[in-house]
Design an enzyme around this catalytic site. Sequence first.
Site, PDB file in Angstrom:
ATOM      1  N   PHE A  67      27.299  72.408  58.594  1.00 46.02           N
ATOM      2  CA  PHE A  67      28.767  71.945  58.483  1.00 46.02           C
ATOM      3  C   PHE A  67      28.520  70.318  59.050  1.00 46.02           C
ATOM      4  O   PHE A  67      28.086  70.296  60.254  1.00 46.02           O
ATOM      5  CB  PHE A  67      29.690  72.495  59.397  1.00 46.02           C
ATOM      6  CG  PHE A  67      31.287  72.225  59.128  1.00 46.02           C
ATOM      7  CD1 PHE A  67      32.022  72.831  57.911  1.00 46.02           C
ATOM      8  CD2 PHE A  67      31.606  71.240  59.883  1.00 46.02           C
ATOM      9  CE1 PHE A  67      33.277  72.244  57.857  1.00 46.02           C
ATOM     10  CE2 PHE A  67      32.885  70.753  59.462  1.00 46.02           C
ATOM     11  CZ  PHE A  67      33.688  71.281  58.602  1.00 46.02           C
ATOM     12  N   TYR A  95      42.108  77.783  63.255  1.00 50.78           N
ATOM     13  CA  TYR A  95      42.888  77.401  62.357  1.00 50.78           C
ATOM     14  C   TYR A  95      42.361  78.204  60.818  1.00 50.78           C
ATOM     15  O   TYR A  95      43.129  77.882  59.937  1.00 50.78           O
ATOM     16  CB  TYR A  95      43.315  76.007  62.187  1.00 50.78           C
ATOM     17  CG  TYR A  95      41.947  74.961  61.741  1.00 50.78           C
ATOM     18  CD1 TYR A  95      41.330  74.870  60.620  1.00 50.78           C
ATOM     19  CD2 TYR A  95      41.621  74.141  62.822  1.00 50.78           C
ATOM     20  CE1 TYR A  95      40.348  74.019  60.537  1.00 50.78           C
ATOM     21  CE2 TYR A  95      40.490  73.253  62.640  1.00 50.78           C
ATOM     22  CZ  TYR A  95      39.823  73.291  61.384  1.00 50.78           C
ATOM     23  OH  TYR A  95      38.982  72.572  61.207  1.00 50.78           O
ATOM     24  N   LYS A  96      41.401  78.631  60.996  1.00 51.15           N
ATOM     25  CA  LYS A  96      40.914  79.223  59.574  1.00 51.15           C
ATOM     26  C   LYS A  96      41.333  80.695  59.544  1.00 51.15           C
ATOM     27  O   LYS A  96      42.772  81.073  59.700  1.00 51.15           O
ATOM     28  CB  LYS A  96      39.442  79.121  59.447  1.00 51.15           C
ATOM     29  CG  LYS A  96      39.031  77.653  59.310  1.00 51.15           C
ATOM     30  CD  LYS A  96      37.532  77.366  59.384  1.00 51.15           C
ATOM     31  CE  LYS A  96      37.461  75.940  58.970  1.00 51.15           C
ATOM     32  NZ  LYS A  96      36.070  75.480  59.773  1.00 51.15           N
ATOM     33  N   ARG A 111      35.617  76.876  45.837  1.00 49.14           N
ATOM     34  CA  ARG A 111      35.350  77.897  46.920  1.00 49.14           C
ATOM     35  C   ARG A 111      36.693  78.810  46.969  1.00 49.14           C
ATOM     36  O   ARG A 111      37.853  78.231  46.948  1.00 49.14           O
ATOM     37  CB  ARG A 111      35.204  77.008  48.072  1.00 49.14           C
ATOM     38  CG  ARG A 111      35.191  78.096  49.347  1.00 49.14           C
ATOM     39  CD  ARG A 111      34.601  76.975  50.462  1.00 49.14           C
ATOM     40  NE  ARG A 111      35.868  76.310  51.001  1.00 49.14           N
ATOM     41  CZ  ARG A 111      35.865  75.689  52.318  1.00 49.14           C
ATOM     42  NH1 ARG A 111      34.645  75.976  53.029  1.00 49.14           N
ATOM     43  NH2 ARG A 111      36.668  75.229  52.599  1.00 49.14           N
ATOM     44  N   ASP A 168      27.958  78.693  65.624  1.00 47.80           N
ATOM     45  CA  ASP A 168      29.005  78.321  65.150  1.00 47.80           C
ATOM     46  C   ASP A 168      29.844  79.326  64.427  1.00 47.80           C
ATOM     47  O   ASP A 168      29.330  79.703  63.207  1.00 47.80           O
ATOM     48  CB  ASP A 168      29.102  76.981  64.399  1.00 47.80           C
ATOM     49  CG  ASP A 168      30.173  76.407  63.893  1.00 47.80           C
ATOM     50  OD1 ASP A 168      31.272  77.031  63.985  1.00 47.80           O
ATOM     51  OD2 ASP A 168      30.369  75.142  63.593  1.00 47.80           O
TER      52      ASP A 168
HETATM   53  C1  LIG Z   1      36.007  74.238  60.151  1.00 48.32           C
HETATM   54  C2  LIG Z   1      34.510  74.046  60.655  1.00 48.32           C
HETATM   55  C3  LIG Z   1      34.403  73.193  61.695  1.00 48.32           C
HETATM   56  C4  LIG Z   1      35.399  72.150  62.194  1.00 48.32           C
HETATM   57  O1  LIG Z   1      35.836  72.408  63.470  1.00 48.32           O
HETATM   58  P1  LIG Z   1      36.992  71.130  63.980  1.00 48.32           P
HETATM   59  O2  LIG Z   1      37.692  72.061  64.868  1.00 48.32           O
HETATM   60  O3  LIG Z   1      37.707  70.656  63.128  1.00 48.32           O
HETATM   61  O4  LIG Z   1      36.277  70.120  64.819  1.00 48.32           O
HETATM   62  C5  LIG Z   1      33.072  73.230  62.433  1.00 48.32           C
HETATM   63  N1  LIG Z   1      32.080  73.955  62.054  1.00 48.32           N
HETATM   64  C6  LIG Z   1      32.278  74.890  60.955  1.00 48.32           C
HETATM   65  C7  LIG Z   1      31.073  75.630  60.557  1.00 48.32           C
HETATM   66  C8  LIG Z   1      33.499  75.007  60.100  1.00 48.32           C
HETATM   67  O5  LIG Z   1      33.623  75.675  59.277  1.00 48.32           O
END
Ligand SMILES: *Cc1c(COP(=O)(O)O)cnc(C)c1O
Length: 405
Positions: free
Chosen positions: A124, A219-220, A364, A194
């Site tokens: 990412f 937020y996901k 996606r 991550d």
């Molecule tokens: C969405 C995402 C991020 C983004 O993180 P922020 O909170 O916007 O800094 C970082 N790494 C991965 C793998 C993501 O999917």
Amino acid sequence: MTREDALALDAADPLAPLRERFILPEGVIYLDGNSLGVLPRATPALIADAVTRQWGRDLIRSWNDADWIGAPQRIGAKIAPLIGATAHEVIVADSVSVNLFKLLAAALALRTGRSTILTEPGNFPTDLYVANGLAALVPGVTVRTASLADIPQALGPDTAVLLLTHVHYKSAHRRDMALLTAQAHAAGALMLWDLSHSTGAVAVDLAIANADLAVGCGYKYLNGGPGAPAFLFAAERHLAAIVSPLTGWMGHAAPFAFTDDYRSAPGMTRFLAGTAPMLSLLALEAGVDAFVGVDMAQVENKSAALAQILIDRLAATDLELASPARPAERGSHLVFRHPHAYELTQALIARQVIGDFRAPDLLRLGLTPLTLSHTQVWDAATTIADTFTSGAYRDPKFSVRARVT
Ligand SMILES: *Cc1c(COP(=O)(O)O)cnc(C)c1O
């Protein structure tokens, strides 16, 4: 499989009642919960109460009376069971990007004498940007990238930390957490995962994998709302020695002593820097609470079933599956490759099937088992196939690029 079969799967779906925990707009088939999760049913009233009563009426007293001050730890403790962590190993703060900075710096400090951050190309982007930004700041530190297959050879006596994303945001490829962590450890390095595309999507067990550090997104799949705070994890065995490079007052052992000298708070609290965004934190809490009692094994099973509907029904189109075919090697989204993926995504959104586009050529589709029915995914496949084969996506209006894709 027929639409009747999809209806039958819904009737037998143990997770189906969970859809009641969310506000799902009528007529929309939402396949983007991996980018911005839906609104939990409890959130509007909780936020209204936080604004009008806790803030509007009770004002400063709410830091104590509504336990605003304890929210980062409290919500971290609620996330912990979703990632195989104990309550005090997790705290909510800042964004994934900022937390990556904090934990990469902390990892370098824990591995003195080693100066390489190892990661993979195509990670990412923020993971790469933050690692490189940190390396530019700290003399001697370098970032090295190696493709997943080359990681074992790339790990060496200078590797301080291996940074990988558990479920890849594009391909959805799910990495073998225990194996890669063991490889990092065998080289004497720390492992930082991550979990942004994993948490709430697939079963994660940081304890079994023996991971050192992790970050993840609010937020996901956790449905915390746009820009929800993120979380970070450090294994118990590191808590005594680990330090945060952002030594803010909320990470101080006694912030309200207002002393000039910094003394870090115990445990994960030291990873707080400034004052937490309370309204966003409380929205995240509602999102996390929607997972109470949810069996992640059932979530994974349903995710696999939903994905299979799309894979089977789109096999006859020119859309090429660019995610692993085997569920155990995937997260909870799918990508399909096509030269007109952008236009197709826009045409689908116009037909109320909301996915997203990832450059350069990927459609996606996020499959959130808590909020989607099998029938919805069946219907989405029908719409996708029709939009594709009819050529409806060729309308020039669908090629206008927005700032967010
Ligand atoms: C969405 C995402 C991020 C983004 O993180 P922020 O909170 O916007 O800094 C970082 N790494 C991965 C793998 C993501 O999917």
